[in-house]
Design an enzyme around this catalytic site. Structure first.
Site, short mmCIF file in Angstrom:
data_model
loop_
_atom_site.label_atom_id
_atom_site.label_comp_id
_atom_site.label_asym_id
_atom_site.label_seq_id
_atom_site.Cartn_x
_atom_site.Cartn_y
_atom_site.Cartn_z
N GLY A 7 0.82 -1.22 0.00
CA GLY A 7 0.00 0.00 0.00
C GLY A 7 0.85 1.27 0.00
O GLY A 7 0.64 2.16 -0.83
N ASP A 44 13.11 -12.09 -1.52
CA ASP A 44 12.47 -12.42 -0.24
C ASP A 44 13.41 -11.91 0.85
O ASP A 44 14.57 -12.32 0.91
CB ASP A 44 12.28 -13.93 -0.13
CG ASP A 44 11.58 -14.34 1.16
OD1 ASP A 44 11.46 -13.49 2.08
OD2 ASP A 44 11.17 -15.52 1.25
N PHE A 64 10.27 -0.56 3.44
CA PHE A 64 8.84 -0.71 3.72
C PHE A 64 8.38 -2.15 3.63
O PHE A 64 7.23 -2.46 3.92
CB PHE A 64 8.02 0.14 2.73
CG PHE A 64 8.20 1.61 2.93
CD1 PHE A 64 7.70 2.24 4.05
CD2 PHE A 64 8.88 2.38 1.99
CE1 PHE A 64 7.87 3.60 4.25
CE2 PHE A 64 9.07 3.73 2.17
CZ PHE A 64 8.56 4.35 3.30
N GLY A 66 7.71 -6.05 4.45
CA GLY A 66 7.50 -6.81 5.68
C GLY A 66 6.03 -7.13 5.87
O GLY A 66 5.19 -6.75 5.05
N TYR A 129 3.72 -8.14 16.01
CA TYR A 129 4.11 -7.18 14.98
C TYR A 129 4.84 -5.98 15.60
O TYR A 129 5.92 -5.58 15.13
CB TYR A 129 2.84 -6.72 14.24
CG TYR A 129 3.01 -5.50 13.38
CD1 TYR A 129 3.66 -5.56 12.16
CD2 TYR A 129 2.51 -4.26 13.81
CE1 TYR A 129 3.81 -4.43 11.38
CE2 TYR A 129 2.65 -3.13 13.03
CZ TYR A 129 3.30 -3.22 11.82
OH TYR A 129 3.45 -2.10 11.05
N1 LIG Z 1 0.27 1.55 6.19
C1 LIG Z 1 0.42 2.06 7.39
O1 LIG Z 1 -0.37 2.90 7.84
C2 LIG Z 1 1.59 1.67 8.24
C3 LIG Z 1 1.61 2.02 9.59
C4 LIG Z 1 2.72 1.68 10.37
C5 LIG Z 1 3.78 1.00 9.79
N2 LIG Z 1 3.70 0.63 8.48
C6 LIG Z 1 4.82 -0.14 7.91
O2 LIG Z 1 5.13 0.40 6.64
C7 LIG Z 1 5.47 -0.64 5.74
C8 LIG Z 1 4.57 -0.60 4.52
O3 LIG Z 1 3.23 -0.74 4.94
P1 LIG Z 1 2.09 -1.14 3.91
O4 LIG Z 1 0.82 -0.63 4.48
O5 LIG Z 1 2.47 -0.72 2.54
O6 LIG Z 1 2.11 -2.71 4.03
P2 LIG Z 1 1.69 -3.79 2.91
O7 LIG Z 1 1.38 -5.03 3.63
O8 LIG Z 1 0.65 -3.21 2.01
O9 LIG Z 1 3.03 -3.96 2.06
C9 LIG Z 1 4.14 -4.66 2.56
C10 LIG Z 1 4.87 -5.24 1.39
O10 LIG Z 1 5.97 -6.02 1.92
C11 LIG Z 1 6.11 -7.18 1.13
N3 LIG Z 1 6.70 -8.28 1.89
C12 LIG Z 1 6.16 -8.98 2.91
N4 LIG Z 1 6.98 -9.97 3.30
C13 LIG Z 1 8.07 -9.88 2.49
C14 LIG Z 1 9.26 -10.64 2.38
N5 LIG Z 1 9.49 -11.70 3.18
N6 LIG Z 1 10.15 -10.27 1.45
C15 LIG Z 1 9.93 -9.22 0.64
N7 LIG Z 1 8.81 -8.47 0.69
C16 LIG Z 1 7.90 -8.80 1.61
C17 LIG Z 1 4.68 -7.55 0.72
O11 LIG Z 1 4.69 -8.35 -0.44
C18 LIG Z 1 4.03 -6.19 0.53
O12 LIG Z 1 4.04 -5.78 -0.81
C19 LIG Z 1 5.38 -1.95 6.53
O13 LIG Z 1 6.65 -2.29 7.02
C20 LIG Z 1 4.45 -1.59 7.66
O14 LIG Z 1 4.69 -2.41 8.80
C21 LIG Z 1 2.65 0.95 7.70
#
Ligand SMILES: NC(=O)c1ccc[n+]([C@@H]2O[C@H](COP(=O)([O-])OP(=O)(O)OC[C@H]3O[C@@H](n4cnc5c(N)ncnc54)[C@H](O)[C@@H]3O)[C@@H](O)[C@H]2O)c1
Length: 267
Positions: A7, A44, A64, A66, A129
């Site tokens: 996202g 990965d 980003f 995870g 998490y």
């Molecule tokens: N969206 C938010 O409001 C928010 C809030 C706090 C923290 N975060 C952090 O920001 C980051 C991005 O958030 P998001 O909302 O885009 O999350 P998301 O889940 O939409 O995207 C995370 C991406 O990481 C990839 N991923 C997962 N495991 C993986 C692996 N083993 N190897 C490679 N890629 C991998 C996934 O394929 C996915 O595309 C994350 O680390 C999340 O914890 C987001």
């Protein structure tokens, strides 16, 4: 930028190329709408050799990738604990100078909403998490102090075009404001190790984000401009005494089986 297919990554793919034309994208699978102008490297995060390969020739990393919500221990372990360790270790080996790590408000989720916290208080994660994000911040500090990487941890509140409920009026992060924080992490000359809150200009903020402002952060998003919509959405949600008391919201009430009358709640 890891997590390019997620996202946050999808939105930043629209905003970052104008600033960083040589942006390299990575994720488990390519973004669905990857264009021929974009540079994608699959990896990965749990596989160190793959992470080293994507770090080749890279100056700075926006991490980003995870698992972004609460999940089973092994899932969190692979993607966020081993994955984040690998990311920093690969950065060190490949001579990457700067890392911006997507931390989370869930590192601090068990602070009550009536307390205002800075970045100098004990972690109170609200989930496996959240624990993994505390770990990520710790690994970042280690690689800054021991290996000289410049590391910025951004405790993201909730990223999106508008705050979606009452809680998110306090923690909302407008995409353009995240871009500002990424630029501080990648470009500011004074970064050694920093923890910043990823929040826009939110009048109901629970966090002291003064360090970000010292580094030049000037958020343009103002949560209260979206108050009516957020409160209308809130009115549709059932009450949840644990989630409504703590900053971490529903992550706190998930699997919660402590005595609600003796919950941890500093003044
Ligand atoms: N969206 C938010 O409001 C928010 C809030 C706090 C923290 N975060 C952090 O920001 C980051 C991005 O958030 P998001 O909302 O885009 O999350 P998301 O889940 O939409 O995207 C995370 C991406 O990481 C990839 N991923 C997962 N495991 C993986 C692996 N083993 N190897 C490679 N890629 C991998 C996934 O394929 C996915 O595309 C994350 O680390 C999340 O914890 C987001």
């Amino acid at each position: 930028m890891t997590g390019a297919s997620g996202g946050v990554g999808t939105r930043l793919r629209e905003l970052l190329p104008a600033i960083y034309p040589d942006l390299v994208l990575s994720d488990l699978t390519p973004p669905a709408n990857l264009s021929s102008k974009e540079n994608f490297r699959q990896a990965d995060l749990a596989d160190l050799a793959s992470v080293e390969a994507i770090c080749e020739g890279v100056d700075g990393i926006l991490h980003f990738g995870g698992f972004s919500v609460e999940g089973p221990w092994d899932t969190i372990l692979q993607a966020n604990i081993i994955g984040t360790y690998n990311l920093f270790e690969a950065a060190r080996k490949k001579g990457v100078k700067r890392v911006v790590f997507a931390s989370s408000n869930h590192t601090m989720g068990f602070y009550p909403r009536h307390s205002r916290i800075g970045t100098d208080v004990t972690a109170r994660p609200d989930s496996r998490y959240g624990v993994s994000k505390v770990f990520g911040e710790a690994v970042g500090a280690l690689y800054a102090d021991k290996h000289g990487l410049s590391v910025t941890c951004v405790r993201i509140g909730n990223f999106g075009d508008q705050p979606l409920d009452q809680r998110r009026l306090s923690i909302w992060l407008k995409p353009e404001d995240l871009v500002q924080l990424c630029r501080i992490g990648l470009e500011h000359p004074d970064i050694h190790f920093e923890v910043l809150y990823g929040a826009s200009y939110n009048e109901r903020a629970w966090w002291d984000n003064s360090r970000a402002y010292e580094l030049g952060y000037r958020p343009i998003g103002r949560a209260e401009d979206h108050r009516a919509h957020a409160m209308a959405e809130q009115a549709k949600m059932p009450a949840d005494p644990v989630a409504d008391f703590y900053q971490g919201g529903a992550f706190c009430s998930l699997e919660f089986d402590a005595d609600q009358n003796s919950v941890w709640a500093p003044e």
